[in-house]
Write a protein that holds these residues in place. Structure first.
Motif, PDB file in Angstrom:
ATOM      1  N   VAL A 128       0.834  -1.212   0.000  1.00 35.25           N
ATOM      2  CA  VAL A 128       0.000   0.000   0.000  1.00 35.25           C
ATOM      3  C   VAL A 128       0.863   1.255   0.000  1.00 35.25           C
ATOM      4  CG1 VAL A 128      -1.923  -1.160   1.153  1.00 35.25           C
ATOM      5  CG2 VAL A 128      -0.188   0.011   2.532  1.00 35.25           C
ATOM      6  N   ALA A 129       2.195   1.089   0.232  1.00 36.44           N
ATOM      7  CA  ALA A 129       3.092   2.247   0.249  1.00 36.44           C
ATOM      8  C   ALA A 129       4.528   1.783   0.053  1.00 36.44           C
ATOM      9  CB  ALA A 129       2.972   3.003   1.568  1.00 36.44           C
ATOM     10  N   TYR A 130       5.340   2.660  -0.555  1.00 36.10           N
ATOM     11  CA  TYR A 130       6.780   2.426  -0.591  1.00 36.10           C
ATOM     12  C   TYR A 130       7.343   2.689   0.798  1.00 36.10           C
ATOM     13  CZ  TYR A 130       6.434   2.755  -5.707  1.00 36.10           C
ATOM     14  OH  TYR A 130       6.109   2.566  -7.030  1.00 36.10           O
ATOM     15  N   PHE A 136       8.426  -2.239   0.960  1.00 35.15           N
ATOM     16  CA  PHE A 136       7.022  -1.858   0.894  1.00 35.15           C
ATOM     17  C   PHE A 136       6.348  -2.106   2.240  1.00 35.15           C
ATOM     18  CE2 PHE A 136       8.424  -3.078  -3.312  1.00 35.15           C
ATOM     19  CZ  PHE A 136       7.956  -2.041  -4.103  1.00 35.15           C
ATOM     20  N   SER A 139      -0.944  -3.383   4.503  1.00 31.71           N
ATOM     21  CA  SER A 139      -1.969  -2.580   5.166  1.00 31.71           C
ATOM     22  C   SER A 139      -1.893  -2.630   6.679  1.00 31.71           C
ATOM     23  CB  SER A 139      -3.361  -3.029   4.707  1.00 31.71           C
ATOM     24  OG  SER A 139      -3.564  -4.399   4.992  1.00 31.71           O
ATOM     25  N   ASN A 153       0.339  -1.625  -9.105  1.00 33.01           N
ATOM     26  CA  ASN A 153       0.077  -0.197  -8.939  1.00 33.01           C
ATOM     27  C   ASN A 153       1.337   0.471  -8.398  1.00 33.01           C
ATOM     28  OD1 ASN A 153      -1.002   2.358  -8.478  1.00 33.01           O
ATOM     29  ND2 ASN A 153      -1.833   1.772  -6.472  1.00 33.01           N
ATOM     30  N   LYS A 154       1.934   1.346  -9.200  1.00 34.92           N
ATOM     31  CA  LYS A 154       3.162   2.019  -8.770  1.00 34.92           C
ATOM     32  C   LYS A 154       2.896   3.400  -8.196  1.00 34.92           C
ATOM     33  CE  LYS A 154       6.125  -0.535 -11.953  1.00 34.92           C
ATOM     34  NZ  LYS A 154       7.197  -0.476 -12.973  1.00 34.92           N
ATOM     35  N   ASP A 155       1.659   3.857  -8.256  1.00 34.99           N
ATOM     36  CA  ASP A 155       1.304   5.173  -7.723  1.00 34.99           C
ATOM     37  C   ASP A 155       0.895   5.023  -6.260  1.00 34.99           C
ATOM     38  OD1 ASP A 155       0.679   7.819  -7.457  1.00 34.99           O
ATOM     39  OD2 ASP A 155      -1.293   7.657  -8.417  1.00 34.99           O
ATOM     40  N   MET A 156       1.900   4.942  -5.392  1.00 34.97           N
ATOM     41  CA  MET A 156       1.658   4.758  -3.963  1.00 34.97           C
ATOM     42  C   MET A 156       2.442   5.803  -3.173  1.00 34.97           C
ATOM     43  SD  MET A 156       1.786   0.605  -3.472  1.00 34.97           S
ATOM     44  CE  MET A 156       3.485   0.505  -4.048  1.00 34.97           C
TER      45      MET A 156
END
Length: 257
Positions: A128-130, A136, A139, A153-156
């Motif tokens: 959910v996040a870098y 990573f 959750s 999904n790379k937009d985190m």
């Protein structure tokens, strides 16, 4: 003429005497014999099972639809174990432990299928996040590794901190993101250093130095003063230092053309 019947003498059969003392002496010996037999069976059970095998485990099926784990990932892990034993002799817990050593796998269920196959079902961590650029967060705040080319999904968000603070940082991200969103500002990164000093970066690359302690009043202060900041020509805001009780310090940097 009357017949006189004589009663025949009944023979008395003597039963062997019950030797209680002998029985008491035999019982511990029987108990020890049973325990010894059970121990021998337990310690040699695996060897007996292995003798029943005529061929080793040679294939497996990857069940479900995992997002990141491929057949090759599991196969490579199992190959590191060397030659597997057969259906009876192979310990599936050893295989499960080996598969769970894949960094992004949360758990695995491994079962044997007659005569020489395995079924493998895995559960994975979902990023959910870098975290510190190279790892990573799941959750629940778990830190794990995952090849970047496997990302869906790379937009985190990009979060930074010590691993023991991962859950705290993730929770703070959600709170600050929500608070900024309500003020039409978008959060890009969040970091906490070894002195527990917090910094955030907005999507316009302005860094807010929040320092230690609560952050809500500091963000409210920034929202108030932000429209009033006069930016010199050919300059842009680099950071806004909000670690003061009142006001803020503003740093500018050159616009790169």
């Amino acid at each position: 003429m009357s017949v006189i019947k004589r009663k025949s003498k009944q023979k008395t059969v003597k039963m062997p005497e019950f030797d209680l003392k002998s029985l008491i002496q035999i019982k511990p010996l029987l108990l020890l014999l049973c325990l010894g037999l059970l121990y021998y069976t337990y310690t040699n059970w695996q060897n007996w099972l292995e003798k029943l095998d005529d061929k080793p485990i040679s294939s497996f099926a990857l069940l479900g639809s995992p997002q990141y784990t491929t057949y090759s990932d599991v196969r490579n892990q199992i190959l590191q174990m060397g030659k597997l034993k057969g259906f009876f002799g192979q310990d599936v817990n050893a295989v499960r432990t080996q598969i769970q050593s894949i960094p992004w796998i949360k758990g695995a269920l491994v079962r044997k299928i007659w005569p020489d196959r395995l079924s493998v079902l895995v559960t994975e961590y979902t990023p959910v996040a870098y975290w510190n650029e190279k790892e990573f967060l799941a959750s629940d705040g778990t830190v794990f590794s995952l090849p970047v080319d496997k990302l869906k999904n790379k937009d985190m968000p990009r979060l930074f901190g010590s691993d023991y603070q991962s859950r705290e940082v993730l929770e703070a991200w959600y709170k600050i993101y929500k608070d900024l969103k309500a003020k039409n500002l978008n959060l890009k990164t969040l970091a906490v250093n070894e002195r527990d000093s917090w910094e955030i970066m907005l999507d316009n690359d302005i860094t807010l130095k929040l320092g230690r302690g609560e952050w809500k009043s500091k963000i409210d202060r920034f929202v108030t003063i932000y429209p009033q900041i006069e930016v010199p020509e050919n300059k842009k805001i680099n950071y806004v230092d909000l670690r003061y009780k009142v006001g803020a310090a503003v740093s500018f940097t050159d616009i790169i053309k």
